[in-house]
Enzyme design. Structure first.
Site, PDB file in Angstrom:
ATOM      1  N   HIS A 158      -8.380   0.965  -4.248  1.00 13.55           N
ATOM      2  CA  HIS A 158      -9.357   0.668  -3.197  1.00 13.55           C
ATOM      3  C   HIS A 158     -10.055   1.964  -2.809  1.00 13.55           C
ATOM      4  O   HIS A 158      -9.460   2.838  -2.174  1.00 13.55           O
ATOM      5  CB  HIS A 158      -8.611   0.042  -2.009  1.00 13.55           C
ATOM      6  CG  HIS A 158      -9.475  -0.291  -0.841  1.00 13.55           C
ATOM      7  ND1 HIS A 158      -8.953  -0.657   0.385  1.00 13.55           N
ATOM      8  CD2 HIS A 158     -10.823  -0.316  -0.687  1.00 13.55           C
ATOM      9  CE1 HIS A 158      -9.928  -0.895   1.222  1.00 13.55           C
ATOM     10  NE2 HIS A 158     -11.083  -0.685   0.610  1.00 13.55           N
ATOM     11  N   SER A 175       0.840  -1.197   0.000  1.00 12.89           N
ATOM     12  CA  SER A 175       0.000   0.000   0.000  1.00 12.89           C
ATOM     13  C   SER A 175       0.869   1.238   0.000  1.00 12.89           C
ATOM     14  O   SER A 175       1.660   1.457   0.929  1.00 12.89           O
ATOM     15  CB  SER A 175      -0.910   0.012   1.226  1.00 12.89           C
ATOM     16  OG  SER A 175      -1.510   1.293   1.369  1.00 12.89           O
ATOM     17  N   MET A 197     -12.270   3.935  -0.625  1.00 12.48           N
ATOM     18  CA  MET A 197     -12.932   4.087   0.674  1.00 12.48           C
ATOM     19  C   MET A 197     -13.606   5.458   0.670  1.00 12.48           C
ATOM     20  O   MET A 197     -13.216   6.383   1.387  1.00 12.48           O
ATOM     21  CB  MET A 197     -11.902   3.950   1.799  1.00 12.48           C
ATOM     22  CG  MET A 197     -11.432   2.521   1.980  1.00 12.48           C
ATOM     23  SD  MET A 197      -9.995   2.369   3.076  1.00 12.48           S
ATOM     24  CE  MET A 197      -8.681   2.565   1.875  1.00 12.48           C
ATOM     25  N   ASP A 201      -4.797   3.300  -1.731  1.00 14.75           N
ATOM     26  CA  ASP A 201      -5.903   3.521  -0.793  1.00 14.75           C
ATOM     27  C   ASP A 201      -6.458   4.924  -0.973  1.00 14.75           C
ATOM     28  O   ASP A 201      -5.821   5.917  -0.608  1.00 14.75           O
ATOM     29  CB  ASP A 201      -5.409   3.344   0.645  1.00 14.75           C
ATOM     30  CG  ASP A 201      -5.168   1.890   1.000  1.00 14.75           C
ATOM     31  OD1 ASP A 201      -6.075   1.073   0.779  1.00 14.75           O
ATOM     32  OD2 ASP A 201      -4.080   1.568   1.491  1.00 14.75           O
ATOM     33  N   MET A 228     -11.462  -6.343   5.074  1.00 10.40           N
ATOM     34  CA  MET A 228     -10.745  -5.396   5.924  1.00 10.40           C
ATOM     35  C   MET A 228     -10.461  -6.053   7.270  1.00 10.40           C
ATOM     36  O   MET A 228     -11.388  -6.442   7.986  1.00 10.40           O
ATOM     37  CB  MET A 228     -11.572  -4.122   6.125  1.00 10.40           C
ATOM     38  CG  MET A 228     -11.800  -3.295   4.863  1.00 10.40           C
ATOM     39  SD  MET A 228     -10.275  -2.743   4.067  1.00 10.40           S
ATOM     40  CE  MET A 228      -9.500  -1.804   5.398  1.00 10.40           C
ATOM     41  N   HIS A 239      -1.032  -1.234  -4.442  1.00  7.34           N
ATOM     42  CA  HIS A 239      -2.337  -0.957  -3.845  1.00  7.34           C
ATOM     43  C   HIS A 239      -2.452   0.524  -3.505  1.00  7.34           C
ATOM     44  O   HIS A 239      -1.579   1.081  -2.824  1.00  7.34           O
ATOM     45  CB  HIS A 239      -2.494  -1.796  -2.579  1.00  7.34           C
ATOM     46  CG  HIS A 239      -3.864  -1.761  -1.970  1.00  7.34           C
ATOM     47  ND1 HIS A 239      -4.903  -2.548  -2.420  1.00  7.34           N
ATOM     48  CD2 HIS A 239      -4.370  -1.028  -0.949  1.00  7.34           C
ATOM     49  CE1 HIS A 239      -5.980  -2.312  -1.687  1.00  7.34           C
ATOM     50  NE2 HIS A 239      -5.686  -1.382  -0.798  1.00  7.34           N
ATOM     51  N   ASP A 255      -6.678  -6.685   3.756  1.00  8.13           N
ATOM     52  CA  ASP A 255      -6.171  -5.323   3.898  1.00  8.13           C
ATOM     53  C   ASP A 255      -6.213  -4.915   5.362  1.00  8.13           C
ATOM     54  O   ASP A 255      -7.278  -4.722   5.923  1.00  8.13           O
ATOM     55  CB  ASP A 255      -7.014  -4.363   3.053  1.00  8.13           C
ATOM     56  CG  ASP A 255      -6.401  -2.966   2.960  1.00  8.13           C
ATOM     57  OD1 ASP A 255      -5.422  -2.688   3.682  1.00  8.13           O
ATOM     58  OD2 ASP A 255      -6.925  -2.153   2.179  1.00  8.13           O
ATOM     59  N   MET A 314      -9.128   7.643   0.091  1.00 11.21           N
ATOM     60  CA  MET A 314      -9.979   7.988   1.240  1.00 11.21           C
ATOM     61  C   MET A 314     -10.488   9.417   1.101  1.00 11.21           C
ATOM     62  O   MET A 314      -9.779  10.290   0.590  1.00 11.21           O
ATOM     63  CB  MET A 314      -9.188   7.853   2.543  1.00 11.21           C
ATOM     64  CG  MET A 314      -8.537   6.506   2.743  1.00 11.21           C
ATOM     65  SD  MET A 314      -7.662   6.420   4.327  1.00 11.21           S
ATOM     66  CE  MET A 314      -6.785   4.865   4.119  1.00 11.21           C
TER      67      MET A 314
END
Length: 228
Positions: free
Chosen positions: A70, A12, A72, A39, A141, A37, A177, A41
């Site tokens: 990913h 990540s 979120m 992330d 998660m 990866h 994750d 957010m």
């Protein structure tokens, strides 16, 4: 992308040097990372703000392999096309992020990306049962999403076992994750996971100028998972 159930390590970049993203992506791949990866957010669905489509587009030329994005964020549907155009190979959305997750999976595939669905720790495996014929990845998660460096939630190992049984022979990855390191990797691998996201456990001790520790960390996680 071709499908197989071998262990894949997906560092990540949330734990990377933000001022050197391109070089960091190149370094982790050179040191043995299978996927990268990302992330994403939004400060709304989770209590942190990270990256958007522009960052994904900027690092895409520096990634030879799979860019695993990913999301979120909530709402998620209005942003799918932008992340697909930014070069995401896989786009994962949370089952908790909106009322129409089936439609979200359709939109991701319609945009030309592989479709992933993520489950927060409190969400049961059954929440994705009726999505399994239209997804390419289920992300479990094993921490509460929003920040890196959290401790692994052990109750999620049983969820992985349940998902593996539900998936059967479908070509669907199970991704983990949160809190992945050489002590937790064998637990989830034995339960059926094949993609392991690791942030601090990969980037710890290394840097763009000294990337060898990245490789040592990746090899340690992979070896532990394969032994498990």
């Amino acid at each position: 992308m071709t499908f197989d159930r071998s262990i894949k390590i997906a560092p990540s970049i949330l734990s990377a040097d933000f001022a050197n993203f391109g070089a960091e992506c190149q370094a982790i791949e050179a040191q043995g990372a299978d996927w990268v990866h990302v992330d994403v957010m939004d400060g709304h669905f989770v209590p942190n703000i990270t990256f958007g489509p522009a960052t994904c587009a900027a690092i895409r030329p520096h990634i030879k392999g799979v860019m695993d994005v990913h999301l979120m964020i909530a709402p998620v549907d209005p942003y799918i096309e932008a992340f697909a155009k930014a070069g995401a190979d896989i786009i994962t959305a949370h089952v908790e992020a909106g009322p129409h997750i089936h439609r979200t999976m359709q939109a991701i595939r319609g945009a030309g990306a592989k479709a992933g669905v993520a489950l927060n720790p409190a969400s049961p495996a059954a929440a994705v049962e009726y999505l399994l014929d239209m997804v390419d990845l289920v992300c479990v998660m094993t921490v509460n999403p929003g920040f890196g460096g959290q401790k692994f939630i052990h109750s999620q190992v049983e969820k992985v076992r349940q998902l593996r049984a539900m998936i059967g022979d479908r070509p669907i990855h199970i991704e983990i994750d949160g809190g992945v390191d050489p002590t937790t990797a064998p637990l989830v691998a034995a339960a059926g996971a094949d993609v392991l996201v690791a942030g601090s456990a990969v980037f710890r001790g290394g840097s763009v100028s000294d990337p060898a520790p990245y490789g040592a960390n990746i090899r340690a996680i992979r070896a532990a998972a394969e032994a498990g």
